[in-house]
Design an enzyme around this catalytic site. Structure first.
Site, PDB file in Angstrom:
ATOM      1  N   THR A 195      25.055  79.257 -60.468  1.00 46.82           N
ATOM      2  CA  THR A 195      25.393  79.750 -61.811  1.00 46.82           C
ATOM      3  C   THR A 195      25.588  78.602 -62.795  1.00 46.82           C
ATOM      4  O   THR A 195      26.114  77.553 -62.422  1.00 46.82           O
ATOM      5  CB  THR A 195      26.684  80.581 -61.745  1.00 46.82           C
ATOM      6  N   GLU A 250      28.850  86.829 -56.656  1.00 47.75           N
ATOM      7  CA  GLU A 250      27.761  87.180 -55.750  1.00 47.75           C
ATOM      8  C   GLU A 250      26.943  88.327 -56.305  1.00 47.75           C
ATOM      9  O   GLU A 250      26.329  89.099 -55.581  1.00 47.75           O
ATOM     10  CB  GLU A 250      28.278  87.499 -54.358  1.00 47.75           C
TER      11      GLU A 250
END
Ligand SMILES: CCCCCCCC/C=C\CCC/C=C/C(=O)SCCNC(=O)CCNC(=O)[C@H](O)C(C)(C)COP(=O)(O)OP(=O)(O)OC[C@H]1O[C@@H](n2cnc3c(N)ncnc32)[C@H](O)[C@@H]1OP(=O)(O)O
Ligand SMILES: Cc1cc2nc3c(=O)[nH]c(=O)nc-3n(C[C@H](O)[C@H](O)[C@H](O)COP(=O)(O)OP(=O)(O)OC[C@H]3O[C@@H](n4cnc5c(N)ncnc54)[C@H](O)[C@@H]3O)c2cc1C
Length: 625
Positions: free
Chosen positions: A109, A391
């Site tokens: 990310t 996730e």
């Protein structure tokens, strides 16, 4: 000399530590804990299948509700290695990771991208003259942001970056990067790394940021189990581009187990407290009642207990399915990868959103004391809401499941379906008819029909919109609420049927009395969600108003039957007080004494008059300020 237990569970409660002290204390505890786990690990060889046992030890042992700075090392760094690194790379690094001589993180990310990973900006450009990759963060938004343990703990991390070679972009790939010197722990040249600051929870996970200024790493630092870059820069693509996503599937499977563990903690606290807490008189002149006797309290808590058992059985089914399909993937058989991805997505989404919903209910069911940090319910609530995001954001994951379901529905008549979707064929077969019945089997059938009809409706809507001239993407976005709903209905049908089937099998080896209670939990779960999803069932099945009246009576009867076994059911989770860490949920039920004991640990109780009286209050009260 403190015992290990005192070292781990004693000292100033985390809630009175600064952000920095909390991290330092968590690191101190983590090294104690994971030294023990390392010993266990050294006796077992490790591949992805037996790794989950180690991981459940890690997660179970993560004694702080704030997580652990080692979490990502275990939860992602190592699993990604096992699924993405070739044998030579595993030989070089995996043993060092397993014995914790290196600590890793997982950096995917970025500040600017979390969901849309094809949009990640970090680049890894291959230089054939030196046989190195040049890692670079071209913009502020390309800085990795969130990786657990990266702030101050990890000295390596797996970085997901856009791979460039010979001027061509080959999409995102995984690279192992050393970020800190193994001896001094100083960030390596070209690396800007730090911690992202205080979060809503999980404040011991040490989430960090990292930026790269043309950092060079050897070619062999690209994880090359699937795709490769040869010495001259030739790109050899993976047999299946989706294999790079493999680790996310594994972690989603782990998170389903995690969500069960967090919910088990919350309902243990709320149930035990509801048995201790007496409040109000049910009948004038009677003693005050245990709040667990109030049916509204049972509605909040007993459904959460049933949900916990249901999700535990589905977590096991998902793990078994993962192992079967993972074996097939290793043998090059990709046939069920899409099904596994869709199942992992919807179960991760539903398990975490249910866990978050029921944990929040447990918090409010304990009234004011449930709002105390010492109850552990606020931290568990913060934890479970985080799992709806990490996730993979739950909405996005349910859309992934819907994408698979529509693809499956398009092919419904071309041949047999894979196990988790074969019900679609059954309930849509010519001549299939179904009249609603108030039974477990009837409820499961009803949910399957709802799922099938939603999927069919979504496909028809998409087709109609595209035929009217709308682009595929706009049509998808326009009906995306219904797509998410179809994904959720599909998952709920799977969860109820798996709970019923697997519990029925387990009940065969139980005593009659235990089997009776377990059967009641299955019924409670099924009837609860039937009442929760009445709109869908009224739209797509023949359920009637009269059926609903009977369902409500059935539901209330089940609450009455389960109430006497509520405490026994949560005691069966067997969560020791040190891990529960709750003034309200301790096994001995000394709630009020524990609340006072914890309050007296507040630094504000160290002296009778706080210095702010003399500095501020007194002059203020005397009109001198
Ligand atoms: C020690 C104790 C510690 C305790 C601590 C507490 C516990 C904490 C527990 C866990 C901590 C977690 C830490 C968190 C880590 C992270 O968050 S890591 C980052 C995770 N990020 C994501 O999940 C990103 C989500 N986004 C995506 O997955 C993708 O971007 C996407 C949403 C799927 C969209 O991608 P894309 O646009 O490329 O995909 P589509 O065009 O929609 O589909 C393309 C095809 O690919 C298939 N696909 C996509 N993903 C996968 C997959 N994972 N596996 C297999 N296949 C996949 C998809 O089905 C399409 O296939 P088709 O074309 O055949 O339909
Ligand atoms: C506690 C915690 C720990 C984490 N640890 C890590 C880690 O260790 N390593 C790591 O790499 N990452 C980590 N993450 C990051 C996490 O993976 C991302 O936050 C997650 O993938 C969501 O991405 P995002 O935050 O960019 O949200 P976004 O993707 O920006 O989502 C924001 C909103 O936009 C919506 N949205 C986005 N895309 C779509 C779409 N296509 N269709 C419909 N709606 C859409 C979402 O539904 C959501 O409502 C962590 C996050 C948290 C909270």
């Amino acid at each position: 000399m403190l015992t290990k237990r005192e070292e781990l569970f004693g000292g100033t409660p985390d809630e009175y530590l600064s952000h920095k002290e909390k991290y330092e204390n968590s690191t101190r505890k983590a090294v104690i804990l994971f030294s023990l786990l390392r010993k266990i690990q050294e006796e077992n060889n490790t591949d992805l299948t037996n790794y989950r046992n180690l991981l459940s030890g890690v997660l179970g042992a993560s004694i702080s509700q704030d997580g652990s700075p080692f979490g990502l090392h275990y939860i992602m760094f190592m699993p990604v290695f096992m699924s993405q690194a070739d044998e030579e790379q595993q030989e070089r690094w995996l043993h060092r990771a397993l014995n914790c001589s290196i600590i890793g993180s997982y950096a995917q990310t970025e500040l600017g991208h979390g969901t849309f990973i094809r949009g990640l900006e970090t680049t890894a450009t291959y230089d054939p003259s030196t046989q190195e990759f040049v890692l670079h963060s071209p913009t502020l938004t390309s800085y990795k942001w969130w990786p657990g343990g990266l702030g101050n703990t990890a000295n390596y991390c797996i970085v997901i970056a856009q791979l460039y070679s010979k001027g061509e972009c080959h999409g995102i790939h995984s690279f192992i990067v050393q970020v800190r010197d193994e001896d001094t722990h100083m960030p390596l040249p070209g690396i800007k790394v730090g911690e992202i600051g205080v979060k809503m929870g999980l404040n011991a996970v040490n989430n960090g940021f990292i930026g790269f200024e043309n950092v060079r790493i050897p070619r062999t630092n690209m994880l090359m189990k699937h795709a490769k870059i040869l010495e001259d820069g030739t790109y050899v693509k993976s047999k299946n581009s989706k294999l790079i996503y493999g680790a996310m599937v594994f972690v989603r499977v782990v998170i389903v187990f995690d969500s069960v563990n967090y919910l088990a903690k919350a309902i243990t606290v709320a149930t035990r407290y509801s048995a201790v807490r007496r409040q109000s008189q049910l009948k004038e002149g009677e003693p005050e009642r245990q709040i667990l006797d109030y049916v509204t309290q049972q509605d909040k808590i007993l459904t959460a207990i049933a949900g916990c058992f249901a999700m535990k059985m589905n977590a096991r089914m998902l793990w078994d399915t993962f192992n079967v399909i993972n074996d097939q993937l290793h043998k090059g058989n990709m046939e069920r990868l899409g099904e596994l991805h869709a199942l992992a997505c919807c179960l991760k989404a539903i398990s975490t959103s249910d866990s978050s919903l029921f944990t929040a209910r447990c918090r409010v069911s304990c009234g004011g004391h449930g709002y105390m940090v010492s109850s552990t319910l606020p931290a568990t609530s913060a934890l479970t809401t985080a799992s709806c995001t990490y996730e993979g954001d739950n909405t996005v994951l349910l859309l992934q499941t819907a994408r698979f379901l529509l693809k499956t529905w398009r092919q419904i008549d071309t041949g047999p379906l894979t196990p988790t979707v074969e019900y679609l064929k059954t309930v849509s077969a010519p001549g299939f008819s179904y009249k609603w019945e108030n039974s477990i089997e009837g409820i499961i059938r009803g949910f399957q029909i709802v799922s099938m009809k939603k999927i069919s409706s979504c496909l028809n809507l998409m087709t109609a919109k595209v035929m009217s001239g709308m682009s595929q993407a706009d049509a998808w976005n326009t009906i995306s609420i219904q797509l998410v709903s179809a994904g959720e209905s599909h998952c709920r049908a799977i969860v109820i049927s798996t709970f019923h089937e697997d519990m029925s099998k387990a009940m065969r080896s139980m005593s009659a009395s235990l089997a009776e209670v377990m059967g009641q939990l299955v019924e409670l779960y099924a009837v609860y969600w039937t009442l929760e999803r009445l709109g869908d069932l009224l739209e797509y099945t023949s359920i009637s108003g009269a059926d609903v009246v009977k369902l409500r009576s059935w539901y209330e009867e089940l609450l009455r039957k389960i109430r006497p076994n509520a405490v026994g059911l949560v005691d069966a989770f067997d969560i020791i007080d040190e891990l529960l860490q709750s003034t309200l949920g301790a096994y001995d039920g000394r709630v009020y004494e524990r609340l006072m004991e914890e309050a007296l640990k507040s630094p504000l109780n160290a002296e009778p008059v706080n210095q702010s009286f003399h500095k501020y209050l007194k002059p203020f009260m005397q009109g001198k300020l």
